[in-house]
Design a protein around this motif. Sequence first.
Motif, PDB file in Angstrom:
ATOM      1  N   ALA A   5       0.847  -1.192   0.000  1.00 40.27           N
ATOM      2  CA  ALA A   5       0.000   0.000   0.000  1.00 40.27           C
ATOM      3  C   ALA A   5       0.882   1.241   0.000  1.00 40.27           C
ATOM      4  CB  ALA A   5      -0.924  -0.003   1.219  1.00 40.27           C
ATOM      5  N   PHE A   6       0.267   2.366  -0.265  1.00 36.62           N
ATOM      6  CA  PHE A   6       0.978   3.646  -0.295  1.00 36.62           C
ATOM      7  C   PHE A   6       0.196   4.664   0.527  1.00 36.62           C
ATOM      8  CE2 PHE A   6       1.782   1.301  -4.170  1.00 36.62           C
ATOM      9  CZ  PHE A   6       3.167   1.335  -4.271  1.00 36.62           C
ATOM     10  N   GLU A   7       0.907   5.554   1.172  1.00 39.10           N
ATOM     11  CA  GLU A   7       0.233   6.605   1.935  1.00 39.10           C
ATOM     12  C   GLU A   7      -0.471   7.561   0.984  1.00 39.10           C
ATOM     13  OE1 GLU A   7       1.800   8.494   5.497  1.00 39.10           O
ATOM     14  OE2 GLU A   7       3.641   7.338   5.228  1.00 39.10           O
ATOM     15  N   ARG A   8      -1.604   8.075   1.424  1.00 37.33           N
ATOM     16  CA  ARG A   8      -2.288   9.111   0.638  1.00 37.33           C
ATOM     17  C   ARG A   8      -2.567  10.290   1.562  1.00 37.33           C
ATOM     18  NH1 ARG A   8      -8.239   8.617   1.151  1.00 37.33           N
ATOM     19  NH2 ARG A   8      -8.697   6.779   2.408  1.00 37.33           N
ATOM     20  N   SER A   9      -2.366  11.462   1.034  1.00 38.74           N
ATOM     21  CA  SER A   9      -2.527  12.671   1.848  1.00 38.74           C
ATOM     22  C   SER A   9      -3.816  13.406   1.528  1.00 38.74           C
ATOM     23  CB  SER A   9      -1.332  13.609   1.631  1.00 38.74           C
ATOM     24  OG  SER A   9      -1.177  13.893   0.254  1.00 38.74           O
ATOM     25  N   VAL A  10      -4.330  13.204   0.322  1.00 43.17           N
ATOM     26  CA  VAL A  10      -5.541  13.921  -0.092  1.00 43.17           C
ATOM     27  C   VAL A  10      -6.766  13.078   0.241  1.00 43.17           C
ATOM     28  CG1 VAL A  10      -6.720  15.054  -2.002  1.00 43.17           C
ATOM     29  CG2 VAL A  10      -4.222  14.953  -1.957  1.00 43.17           C
ATOM     30  N   GLN A  11      -7.748  13.702   0.898  1.00 46.04           N
ATOM     31  CA  GLN A  11      -8.970  13.003   1.273  1.00 46.04           C
ATOM     32  C   GLN A  11     -10.168  13.670   0.621  1.00 46.04           C
ATOM     33  OE1 GLN A  11      -9.285  12.266   5.536  1.00 46.04           O
ATOM     34  NE2 GLN A  11      -7.085  12.527   5.784  1.00 46.04           N
ATOM     35  N   GLY A  12     -11.328  13.050   0.827  1.00 43.73           N
ATOM     36  CA  GLY A  12     -12.559  13.613   0.279  1.00 43.73           C
ATOM     37  C   GLY A  12     -13.096  12.794  -0.874  1.00 43.73           C
ATOM     38  N   THR A  13     -14.369  13.046  -1.201  1.00 39.12           N
ATOM     39  CA  THR A  13     -15.056  12.280  -2.238  1.00 39.12           C
ATOM     40  C   THR A  13     -14.388  12.435  -3.599  1.00 39.12           C
ATOM     41  OG1 THR A  13     -17.133  12.599  -1.045  1.00 39.12           O
ATOM     42  CG2 THR A  13     -17.293  11.851  -3.321  1.00 39.12           C
ATOM     43  N   LYS A  24      -6.794   2.756  -8.407  1.00 34.50           N
ATOM     44  CA  LYS A  24      -6.405   2.619  -7.007  1.00 34.50           C
ATOM     45  C   LYS A  24      -7.656   2.537  -6.131  1.00 34.50           C
ATOM     46  CE  LYS A  24      -2.001   3.366  -7.997  1.00 34.50           C
ATOM     47  NZ  LYS A  24      -0.970   2.302  -7.867  1.00 34.50           N
ATOM     48  N   THR A  25      -7.494   1.927  -4.951  1.00 30.67           N
ATOM     49  CA  THR A  25      -8.578   1.854  -3.975  1.00 30.67           C
ATOM     50  C   THR A  25      -8.148   2.556  -2.691  1.00 30.67           C
ATOM     51  OG1 THR A  25      -9.383  -0.261  -4.833  1.00 30.67           O
ATOM     52  CG2 THR A  25     -10.054   0.322  -2.603  1.00 30.67           C
ATOM     53  N   PRO A  26      -8.941   3.533  -2.209  1.00 31.52           N
ATOM     54  CA  PRO A  26      -8.595   4.183  -0.951  1.00 31.52           C
ATOM     55  C   PRO A  26      -8.864   3.260   0.231  1.00 31.52           C
ATOM     56  CG  PRO A  26     -10.690   5.022  -1.763  1.00 31.52           C
ATOM     57  CD  PRO A  26     -10.150   4.100  -2.822  1.00 31.52           C
ATOM     58  N   PRO A  36      -4.266   6.532  13.012  1.00 25.16           N
ATOM     59  CA  PRO A  36      -4.799   5.969  11.771  1.00 25.16           C
ATOM     60  C   PRO A  36      -4.058   6.544  10.572  1.00 25.16           C
ATOM     61  CG  PRO A  36      -6.582   6.649  13.224  1.00 25.16           C
ATOM     62  CD  PRO A  36      -5.314   7.165  13.836  1.00 25.16           C
ATOM     63  N   LYS A  37      -3.862   5.717   9.548  1.00 22.80           N
ATOM     64  CA  LYS A  37      -3.104   6.144   8.380  1.00 22.80           C
ATOM     65  C   LYS A  37      -3.957   5.918   7.135  1.00 22.80           C
ATOM     66  CE  LYS A  37       1.208   5.060   8.440  1.00 22.80           C
ATOM     67  NZ  LYS A  37       2.445   4.226   8.386  1.00 22.80           N
ATOM     68  N   MET A  38      -4.097   6.969   6.320  1.00 26.22           N
ATOM     69  CA  MET A  38      -4.827   6.851   5.068  1.00 26.22           C
ATOM     70  C   MET A  38      -3.908   6.220   4.027  1.00 26.22           C
ATOM     71  SD  MET A  38      -7.417   8.238   6.388  1.00 26.22           S
ATOM     72  CE  MET A  38      -8.565   8.321   5.020  1.00 26.22           C
ATOM     73  N   ILE A  39      -4.419   5.218   3.327  1.00 27.41           N
ATOM     74  CA  ILE A  39      -3.592   4.501   2.357  1.00 27.41           C
ATOM     75  C   ILE A  39      -4.340   4.323   1.043  1.00 27.41           C
ATOM     76  CG2 ILE A  39      -2.252   3.245   4.100  1.00 27.41           C
ATOM     77  CD1 ILE A  39      -4.100   0.841   3.682  1.00 27.41           C
ATOM     78  N   GLU A  40      -3.606   3.907   0.019  1.00 28.03           N
ATOM     79  CA  GLU A  40      -4.196   3.526  -1.262  1.00 28.03           C
ATOM     80  C   GLU A  40      -3.535   2.247  -1.729  1.00 28.03           C
ATOM     81  OE1 GLU A  40      -1.992   5.910  -4.707  1.00 28.03           O
ATOM     82  OE2 GLU A  40      -2.807   7.276  -3.192  1.00 28.03           O
ATOM     83  N   LEU A  41      -4.311   1.402  -2.428  1.00 29.04           N
ATOM     84  CA  LEU A  41      -3.821   0.116  -2.885  1.00 29.04           C
ATOM     85  C   LEU A  41      -4.167  -0.070  -4.356  1.00 29.04           C
ATOM     86  CD1 LEU A  41      -5.411  -0.321   0.117  1.00 29.04           C
ATOM     87  CD2 LEU A  41      -4.182  -2.471  -0.041  1.00 29.04           C
ATOM     88  N   ASP A  42      -3.391  -0.891  -5.051  1.00 30.11           N
ATOM     89  CA  ASP A  42      -3.706  -1.240  -6.428  1.00 30.11           C
ATOM     90  C   ASP A  42      -5.026  -2.006  -6.461  1.00 30.11           C
ATOM     91  OD1 ASP A  42      -2.704  -1.682  -9.351  1.00 30.11           O
ATOM     92  OD2 ASP A  42      -3.332  -3.673  -8.644  1.00 30.11           O
ATOM     93  N   HIS A  43      -5.991  -1.497  -7.226  1.00 31.30           N
ATOM     94  CA  HIS A  43      -7.331  -2.081  -7.204  1.00 31.30           C
ATOM     95  C   HIS A  43      -7.351  -3.524  -7.684  1.00 31.30           C
ATOM     96  CE1 HIS A  43     -11.278  -3.195  -8.874  1.00 31.30           C
ATOM     97  NE2 HIS A  43     -11.730  -2.590  -7.790  1.00 31.30           N
ATOM     98  N   ASN A  44      -6.705  -3.813  -8.806  1.00 25.94           N
ATOM     99  CA  ASN A  44      -6.785  -5.172  -9.356  1.00 25.94           C
ATOM    100  C   ASN A  44      -6.177  -6.205  -8.416  1.00 25.94           C
ATOM    101  OD1 ASN A  44      -8.120  -4.277 -11.594  1.00 25.94           O
ATOM    102  ND2 ASN A  44      -6.320  -4.226 -12.921  1.00 25.94           N
ATOM    103  N   LEU A  62       1.271  -5.859   5.917  1.00 27.15           N
ATOM    104  CA  LEU A  62       0.881  -4.672   5.156  1.00 27.15           C
ATOM    105  C   LEU A  62       2.056  -3.700   5.094  1.00 27.15           C
ATOM    106  CD1 LEU A  62      -1.415  -3.170   3.710  1.00 27.15           C
ATOM    107  CD2 LEU A  62      -2.065  -2.198   5.919  1.00 27.15           C
ATOM    108  N   GLU A  63       2.613  -3.548   3.898  1.00 26.33           N
ATOM    109  CA  GLU A  63       3.757  -2.656   3.710  1.00 26.33           C
ATOM    110  C   GLU A  63       3.282  -1.294   3.223  1.00 26.33           C
ATOM    111  OE1 GLU A  63       7.347  -2.161   0.565  1.00 26.33           O
ATOM    112  OE2 GLU A  63       7.190  -4.159   1.471  1.00 26.33           O
ATOM    113  N   VAL A  64       3.609  -0.267   3.991  1.00 31.59           N
ATOM    114  CA  VAL A  64       3.256   1.100   3.630  1.00 31.59           C
ATOM    115  C   VAL A  64       4.521   1.955   3.692  1.00 31.59           C
ATOM    116  CG1 VAL A  64       1.773   3.079   4.114  1.00 31.59           C
ATOM    117  CG2 VAL A  64       0.977   0.777   4.684  1.00 31.59           C
TER     118      VAL A  64
END
Length: 203
Positions: A5-13, A24-26, A36-44, A62-64
Motif C-alpha cells: 500500500a501507499f500513503e495518501r494525503s488527499v482526502q474527500g469524495t 487505485k482503492t482508498p 490511523p493512516k490513510m492509504i491507497e492500494l492497487d485495485h486489481n 501490510l507494507e506502507v
Amino acid sequence: MKVIAFERSVQGTGASRRLRNAGKTPGIIYGGTAEPKMIELDHNALFHALKKEAFHSSILDLEVGGTTEKALLRAFQMHPFKPLVLHVDFQRVSATEKIHVKVPLHFMNQETAPGVKLGHGIINHILNELEVSCLPGDLPEFIEVDMGAVELGQTVHLSDLKLPKGVTPITHGDDNPAVASIALPAGGVSEAASEGEGETPAA
C-alpha cells in the motif's frame, strides 16, 4: 500474505473518485498505538486478493512506505453492481494482544459420512465460520469439521470440534451451537417408512 500500500494525503469524495479512476482503492489502517493512516492500494491486486479465503482470516503483512505492519482485513465496501472495491479497512495487530476473528470452517469427509453414503441424507452447514479469540501467532487459517462418522439425523456441535491450541471460541448466547447436521432431503423418506410402501391397509 503480503499487501503493498501507499500513503495518501488527499482526502474527500473527489480525491477518492480520482484514485479509483486511476486504478487505485482508498483505504485506512488503524488500531494499536499509532495514529490511523490513510492509504491507497492497487485495485486489481486487491480485488483478486479478496477472492482468497485466507485474505479474510489471516494476519497480513501490510507494507506502507517501506514499513511493514501486521494487520487484519476488517471491512471492505463494494460497488452495488460493478466489480469495484470502493474502500478497505485494515486493523493493526500486536503479537501480545488477543484478537477476535471469524475463521472459516472446512467440512471434511462429507462424501464418506455414514449419514450420506448409507442413509442418503444431505449435509446442512448451519455455521460456515466461527468467531474465535486468540493471539495473532495462534490464528488458524481455517478450522476443520470432520463429518466422517456422522450418522443420519445426527448434529455436530461446537463441542465436537478440535480447536487448535490457544484458540477460544466466542459464542453469543449459546455455549454449544450446532455446526452441521445430516438429514433426509425435503420430501425424502426413511428406509423404515419406505419398507411399508405398497402395503394395502386392512379393510
